[in-house]
Design a protein around this motif. Structure first.
Motif, short mmCIF file in Angstrom:
data_model
loop_
_atom_site.label_atom_id
_atom_site.label_comp_id
_atom_site.label_asym_id
_atom_site.label_seq_id
_atom_site.Cartn_x
_atom_site.Cartn_y
_atom_site.Cartn_z
N SER A 1 4.69 9.12 9.98
CA SER A 1 5.99 8.47 10.20
C SER A 1 6.21 7.35 9.20
O SER A 1 7.31 7.14 8.70
CB SER A 1 6.08 7.93 11.63
OG SER A 1 6.01 8.97 12.57
N ARG A 2 5.12 6.62 8.86
CA ARG A 2 5.23 5.55 7.88
C ARG A 2 5.65 6.11 6.52
O ARG A 2 6.52 5.56 5.85
CB ARG A 2 3.88 4.82 7.76
CG ARG A 2 3.90 3.70 6.72
CD ARG A 2 2.50 3.12 6.54
NE ARG A 2 1.56 4.13 6.09
CZ ARG A 2 1.46 4.54 4.82
NH1 ARG A 2 2.27 4.05 3.89
NH2 ARG A 2 0.57 5.45 4.47
N LEU B 1 9.34 7.09 6.42
CA LEU B 1 10.22 5.94 6.24
C LEU B 1 10.17 5.43 4.81
O LEU B 1 11.20 5.05 4.24
CB LEU B 1 9.83 4.83 7.22
CG LEU B 1 10.07 5.13 8.70
CD1 LEU B 1 9.52 4.00 9.56
CD2 LEU B 1 11.54 5.34 8.98
N GLN C 1 13.34 5.06 2.25
CA GLN C 1 13.62 3.78 1.59
C GLN C 1 13.67 3.94 0.07
O GLN C 1 14.51 3.33 -0.60
CB GLN C 1 12.56 2.76 1.99
CG GLN C 1 12.66 2.33 3.45
CD GLN C 1 11.42 1.60 3.93
OE1 GLN C 1 10.45 1.42 3.20
NE2 GLN C 1 11.45 1.17 5.18
N GLU D 1 16.69 8.83 10.90
CA GLU D 1 16.78 8.17 9.59
C GLU D 1 17.90 8.78 8.75
O GLU D 1 18.54 8.09 7.96
CB GLU D 1 15.44 8.28 8.86
CG GLU D 1 14.30 7.56 9.54
CD GLU D 1 14.63 6.10 9.79
OE1 GLU D 1 15.17 5.44 8.89
OE2 GLU D 1 14.35 5.62 10.91
#
Length: 263
Positions: free
Chosen positions: A135-136, A139, A143, A171
């Motif tokens: 999940s990190r 993201l 970004q 997201e």
């Protein structure tokens, strides 16, 4: 480059217009140049062309690009038509893609300047990363895309991303992602569920990659669109050099664009 499995193209940019977009994707400049007479004869049959012009490995703080990218002659030939946008493909996948995210500002500055210099309308990024990314990492990828997209948007340019990656739907909704294009032959139930949920809830963000055959006529174009875009998708991409595609096919695609994504 293209691989089996989930492959999606994500269009990121400032615009949220619902106008249909049709992109032809090329991997060879000679074959791309061979299609220019066809494009000239049917200038309203495409929105943009995307040739694999940049292959990027690991970058650093001093990252720069050579003065003449692959496919520049094709870019100039299409730009002379004054009807079709040019959005070259940046190929950067696997561990290189994830390692380069920490240089998002450098990447964005260099490629935005390159786009301005050569008169591009944006880019397509081919970044193949794992479905099993954390999940990190998901993201961080979003970004990175937002940073690049924001840099391009200042110049009214867009960003598309081809990837084997399942973006979190939350997201996608929160970001500037305009559309996701997926291959119709994906067979994994989880992937199909993901794509179908997205198209049902957010049809303006959905689309599909088509592989037209040289034998296709106009009716076959519309039949394929009807089959592969059951949720009123507005964004299509073609894996075809177009040099051998029939005039009837290209006339049909012009009707689709002129008709706001309908026949």
């Amino acid at each position: 480059m293209r691989h089996p499995g989930l492959i999606a193209a994500i269009c990121v940019g400032a615009s949220v217009a619902m106008n249909p977009v049709l992109t032809a994707v090329y991997t060879s400049e000679p074959r791309a140049l061979a299609s220019v007479p066809t494009l000239a004869a049917h200038p309203l049959s495409l929105s943009r062309v995307a040739l694999y012009s940049y292959t990027i490995g690991l970058i650093g703080a001093n990252f720069s690009l050579p003065p003449s990218p692959y496919g520049l002659n094709f870019t100039k030939a299409v730009q002379k038509l004054n009807s079709i946008e040019v959005t070259p493909v940046i190929n950067c996948g696997g561990s290189n893609a994830e390692a380069n995210w920490k240089f998002a500002d450098v990447w964005s500055r260099v490629f935005t300047a390159e786009a301005v210099n050569h008169g591009y309308s944006g880019y397509v990024m081919d970044m193949e990363i794992s479905h099993e990314s954390s999940s990190r990492t998901q993201l961080e990828f979003v970004q990175f895309l937002d940073t690049f997209a924001a840099s391009l948007a200042v110049h009214n340019m867009t960003l598309q991303v081809i990837t084997k990656y399942d973006f979190p739907k939350s997201e996608i909704v929160k970001s500037n992602i305009q559309s996701i294009l997926s291959y119709n032959y994906v067979s994994e139930p989880a992937t199909l569920g993901y794509i179908h949920e997205l198209t049902v809830k957010y049809p303006s963000k959905s689309g599909v990659m088509l592989e037209p055959q040289t034998s296709w006529n106009g009716e076959q174009f519309f039949e394929s669109v009807a089959t592969q875009t059951p949720y009123s998708c507005k964004h299509l991409a073609l894996w075809s050099d177009l040099a051998g595609v029939s005039s009837e096919f290209l006339a049909a695609s012009a009707v689709w664009l002129r008709g706001n994504g309908t026949k």
